[in-house]
Design a protein around this motif. Structure first.
Motif, PDB file in Angstrom:
ATOM      1  N   GLU A  57       0.827  -1.207   0.000  1.00 13.89           N
ATOM      2  CA  GLU A  57       0.000   0.000   0.000  1.00 13.89           C
ATOM      3  C   GLU A  57       0.860   1.256   0.000  1.00 13.89           C
ATOM      4  OE1 GLU A  57      -2.708  -0.071   3.237  1.00 13.89           O
ATOM      5  OE2 GLU A  57      -4.097  -1.470   2.269  1.00 13.89           O
ATOM      6  N   ALA A  58       1.964   1.216   0.713  1.00 14.96           N
ATOM      7  CA  ALA A  58       2.832   2.389   0.815  1.00 14.96           C
ATOM      8  C   ALA A  58       3.558   2.689  -0.491  1.00 14.96           C
ATOM      9  CB  ALA A  58       3.848   2.182   1.939  1.00 14.96           C
ATOM     10  N   THR A  59       3.839   1.644  -1.288  1.00 12.58           N
ATOM     11  CA  THR A  59       4.659   1.825  -2.494  1.00 12.58           C
ATOM     12  C   THR A  59       3.920   1.607  -3.804  1.00 12.58           C
ATOM     13  OG1 THR A  59       5.335  -0.504  -2.476  1.00 12.58           O
ATOM     14  CG2 THR A  59       6.702   1.065  -1.229  1.00 12.58           C
ATOM     15  N   GLY A  60       2.769   0.917  -3.765  1.00  9.35           N
ATOM     16  CA  GLY A  60       2.061   0.582  -4.997  1.00  9.35           C
ATOM     17  C   GLY A  60       2.597  -0.664  -5.681  1.00  9.35           C
ATOM     18  N   LEU A  61       3.478  -1.416  -5.002  1.00  9.66           N
ATOM     19  CA  LEU A  61       4.036  -2.646  -5.553  1.00  9.66           C
ATOM     20  C   LEU A  61       3.464  -3.853  -4.818  1.00  9.66           C
ATOM     21  CD1 LEU A  61       7.838  -1.864  -6.143  1.00  9.66           C
ATOM     22  CD2 LEU A  61       6.142  -2.446  -7.878  1.00  9.66           C
ATOM     23  N   GLY A  62       2.556  -4.561  -5.464  1.00  3.81           N
ATOM     24  CA  GLY A  62       2.000  -5.777  -4.889  1.00  3.81           C
ATOM     25  C   GLY A  62       2.764  -6.981  -5.416  1.00  3.81           C
ATOM     26  N   LEU A  63       3.689  -7.499  -4.621  1.00 10.30           N
ATOM     27  CA  LEU A  63       4.549  -8.608  -5.036  1.00 10.30           C
ATOM     28  C   LEU A  63       4.396  -9.765  -4.057  1.00 10.30           C
ATOM     29  CD1 LEU A  63       7.767  -6.499  -5.826  1.00 10.30           C
ATOM     30  CD2 LEU A  63       5.905  -7.109  -7.387  1.00 10.30           C
ATOM     31  N   GLY A  64       4.446 -11.008  -4.569  1.00  8.23           N
ATOM     32  CA  GLY A  64       4.025 -12.098  -3.703  1.00  8.23           C
ATOM     33  C   GLY A  64       4.902 -13.313  -3.591  1.00  8.23           C
ATOM     34  N   VAL A  65       6.180 -13.256  -3.985  1.00 11.79           N
ATOM     35  CA  VAL A  65       6.960 -14.494  -3.887  1.00 11.79           C
ATOM     36  C   VAL A  65       8.156 -14.282  -2.957  1.00 11.79           C
ATOM     37  CG1 VAL A  65       7.884 -16.466  -5.196  1.00 11.79           C
ATOM     38  CG2 VAL A  65       6.146 -15.029  -6.216  1.00 11.79           C
ATOM     39  N   HIS A  66       9.369 -14.468  -3.411  1.00  7.77           N
ATOM     40  CA  HIS A  66      10.511 -14.572  -2.504  1.00  7.77           C
ATOM     41  C   HIS A  66      10.895 -13.248  -1.846  1.00  7.77           C
ATOM     42  CE1 HIS A  66      11.431 -18.751  -3.192  1.00  7.77           C
ATOM     43  NE2 HIS A  66      11.288 -18.570  -4.487  1.00  7.77           N
ATOM     44  N   VAL A  67      11.292 -13.361  -0.553  1.00 10.07           N
ATOM     45  CA  VAL A  67      11.750 -12.222   0.243  1.00 10.07           C
ATOM     46  C   VAL A  67      13.148 -12.537   0.761  1.00 10.07           C
ATOM     47  CG1 VAL A  67      11.294 -10.761   2.253  1.00 10.07           C
ATOM     48  CG2 VAL A  67       9.376 -11.787   1.002  1.00 10.07           C
ATOM     49  N   THR A  68      14.097 -11.620   0.545  1.00 10.17           N
ATOM     50  CA  THR A  68      15.467 -11.828   1.034  1.00 10.17           C
ATOM     51  C   THR A  68      16.035 -10.518   1.578  1.00 10.17           C
ATOM     52  OG1 THR A  68      16.391 -11.415  -1.183  1.00 10.17           O
ATOM     53  CG2 THR A  68      15.934 -13.705  -0.583  1.00 10.17           C
ATOM     54  N   VAL A  69      16.657 -10.579   2.753  1.00  7.02           N
ATOM     55  CA  VAL A  69      17.217  -9.407   3.421  1.00  7.02           C
ATOM     56  C   VAL A  69      18.702  -9.294   3.086  1.00  7.02           C
ATOM     57  CG1 VAL A  69      17.758  -8.415   5.684  1.00  7.02           C
ATOM     58  CG2 VAL A  69      15.530  -9.503   5.288  1.00  7.02           C
ATOM     59  N   ASN A  70      19.173  -8.073   2.876  1.00  6.58           N
ATOM     60  CA  ASN A  70      20.581  -7.831   2.569  1.00  6.58           C
ATOM     61  C   ASN A  70      21.453  -8.316   3.731  1.00  6.58           C
ATOM     62  OD1 ASN A  70      23.138  -6.791   2.016  1.00  6.58           O
ATOM     63  ND2 ASN A  70      22.363  -4.875   1.195  1.00  6.58           N
TER      64      ASN A  70
END
Length: 620
Positions: free
Chosen positions: A267-280
């Motif tokens: 909601e904050a960015t307008g990017l609805g993405l739904g698969v992999h999440v990785t932290v630096n």
């Protein structure tokens, strides 16, 4: 001496790979020749599953034949010991001992109480080590070294043993939330359910946790969620016809007592993405979320949720036929995308921008080619659904599934693409990344041999692995020791000589702390029980196969003392579920933790920055 005779080796080498034949198609442009829907997809998936099971029975028979041959060499077979190859009793033992679907029913390890194959599965493939090139690299061939195939006791329990003071976080997939599990007490510490926040299609998919010195008193994680028709593709009875859009990225905090939703980053960015999440892993101050339905990879700032960079991956095929759109090569176009100048937001909320209406499930890439996975732009799909980090944070790497490779991004230069690594056995190591202008790059392919899937860097940064799926069936390895990724070289392919077609299929991975061992989850056709392959990274050969753990074995995670690997199973719906625990000292399954099912990921909360290189940030 190898257990394979020379004729057997030749027969294995010449055996055709199992492929899903596409229906007849007209010359087409950007869409399938005929319309498709969820019902047609489910019908086709059922047909393919049946075909997979039939092909898998051939694998079982070959495996049994080699096991019995090994037994015969070890000790003469008397008439009293001899059994017909395919009696009902013997076939039951075969199916149970390899934990696969029988011809008429799913047979499990609980049925095995010391059958004919017990104790003879180890050392089935005798022989010398893998072939070596002049430079010492392992050549791209199925290994001939022995593989110990261990029979799992399904009644293995945990007896209250502590795994150490670690906290594991697991998303609940169709359950629509996530929970934290104390591995010291095996108790759930807290849960969150996104339904409560007005998300009526929160398919909790992947997550990654930020470091916390004391996770018992607080930690933070990012959880991506899918939406749209992804809720309909498993054949679960439902009255839902038009699912809610979904596709949200949730930032969640555990405060020592309960979980709280801090922000919906979509909601904050307008990017609805739904698969992999990785932290630096370098500083834990940014993270990637990558979506394979929209082919978008975006890096977010942890503190502000500002998008640091967003890249879109589009495919332009040489062929106008959908069934040849990737095999015949084409151009991968990589573009930087930017938010609207007036609103500061992107226009990719919910299902906006998706090229296909639901995800390519594991081993489901060929559904796109045959036109049974519909969408607005299946011909433009690249399948870019995950981005990992080099353990130092110096590079990022986006997997492009339908191209069978990885785009290497320069994390110190606004994530500009600098190299493309191709992991298929018969392909060249790299394809050149041509810079068109400051925001556009192109990679031109002559052909693509097979889709790929999950990827991972070893913690020491020396190797990069990718799973080759479907038309190939192996784990491909690059040496990444050169500081310039354009000089990284393919050095090995890990493959069981008995693998054929789509299954058994190497899938998710995690490395030991010292990078000397690679643990691969290996899928068998659901609802058959999958297992773990233990790979020696000094020789890139399979040391051991732990068979029959549970259906749909998913993402392994390692405790940061290096003692245990935990692996959730039943990542999809309605089947038996649990969390398998493997003791790394002996590489044996020591027990199953309870689980409510549906998990597709597992992340152990890091307690220091050094742990980040062992998290989901560097391997998928």
């Amino acid at each position: 001496m190898s257990e394979f005779s020379e004729p057997a080796k030749a027969e294995h080498a010449e055996r055709p790979r199992l492929e899903m034949p596409p229906p007849a198609q007209e010359e087409i442009g950007g869409a399938p020749a005929t319309p498709s829907d969820v019902s047609a997809f489910l019908a086709r998936r059922t047909e393919v599953t049946r075909s997979d099971h039939e092909a898998f029975q051939t694998y079982l028979r070959e495996k049994q034949a080699h096991a019995l041959a090994a037994r015969a060499k070890a000790a003469p077979v008397t008439e009293q010991d001899r059994e017909p190859a395919f009696t009902r009793r013997n076939m039951f033992k075969i199916a149970a001992a390899t934990a696969v679907v029988g011809e008429t029913a799913a047979l499990g390890y609980h049925a095995v109480q010391g059958g004919a194959l017990d104790g003879v599965l180890g050392g089935v493939l005798g022989g010398s080590g893998p072939g070596q090139s002049a430079g010492g690299a392992v050549v791209a061939q199925a290994q001939s070294a022995p593989i110990a195939r261990e029979l799992v006791e399904s009644r293995a329990n945990f007896d209250g043993r502590s795994l150490g003071k670690w906290v594991a976080v697991l998303p609940t997939k169709m359950g629509g939330g996530a929970y934290a599990l104390d591995l010291n007490t095996n108790r759930v510490m807290a849960s969150i359910w996104y339904w409560n926040y007005g998300d009526f299609n929160p398919i909790a998919h992947h997550l990654c946790a930020f470091p916390s010195a004391d996770p018992y008193n607080g930690f933070e994680f990012i959880n991506s969620t899918q939406g749209g028709k992804n809720s309909l593709i498993y054949g679960i009875p439902t009255n839902i016809v038009e699912p809610a859009p979904g596709f949200n990225i949730y930032r969640v905090r555990f405060d020592g007592a309960q979980m709280q939703l801090l922000e919906n980053v979509s909601e904050a960015t307008g990017l609805g993405l739904g698969v992999h999440v990785t932290v630096n892993p370098k500083d834990a101050q940014s993270y990637f979320v990558t979506d394979g339905q929209k082919d978008i990879a975006a890096c977010f700032d942890r503190t502000t949720s500002r998008v640091k960079a967003a890249l879109k991956f589009d495919w332009v095929a040489n062929s106008t036929r959908l069934d040849r759109a990737w095999q015949d090569g084409g151009v991968l176009k990589i573009s930087k995308i930017y938010p609207d100048a007036a609103t500061g937001k992107y226009d990719y909320l919910g299902t906006k921008g998706q090229k296909i209406e639901w995800e390519m499930v594991p081993m489901g890439e060929l559904f796109v080619e045959e036109g049974t996975l519909p969408g607005d732009d299946p011909m433009g799909l690249s399948g870019a659904d995950g981005t990992i980090w080099h353990p130092t944070g110096r590079w990022a790497a986006t997997v492009v599934r339908l191209c069978g490779g990885i785009a290497i991004l320069d994390a110190e230069n606004n994530f500009e693409p600098v190299a493309f690594l191709q992991f298929n056995t018969a392909s060249q190591d790299q394809y050149e990344v041509a810079k068109i202008d400051k925001d556009h790059w192109e990679v031109t392919f002559d052909k693509i041999h097979s889709p790929g899937h999950e990827i991972g860097f070893s913690p020491d940064g020396r190797y990069l692995c990718m799973m080759n799926n479907l038309r190939e069936n192996n784990c491909s390895v690059f040496s990444t020791q050169d500081p310039d990724p354009r000089k990284w070289k393919k050095i090995a392919h890990v493959e069981d000589p008995l693998w054929r077609g789509k299954y058994p299929n190497p899938f998710h991975m995690v490395f030991s702390l010292d990078s000397r061992t690679l643990y691969l989850s290996v899928l068998h056709p659901s609802p058959a029980a999958s297992g773990i392959m233990v790979v020696d990274t000094d020789t890139w050969t399979i040391r051991k196969e732990i068979q029959g753990i549970g259906p749909d074995l998913q993402t392994p995670a390692i405790t940061y003392d290096g003692k245990y690997v935990v692996v959730p199973f039943s990542g999809f719906q309605r089947l038996s579920s649990g969390i398998a625990v493997i003791e790394t000292a002996t590489d044996t399954l020591i027990g199953i933790l309870p689980s409510t099912g549906g998990h597709h990921d597992c992340v152990i909360v890091p307690t220091e920055m050094a742990h980040m290189k062992h998290t989901r940030s560097c391997t998928l």
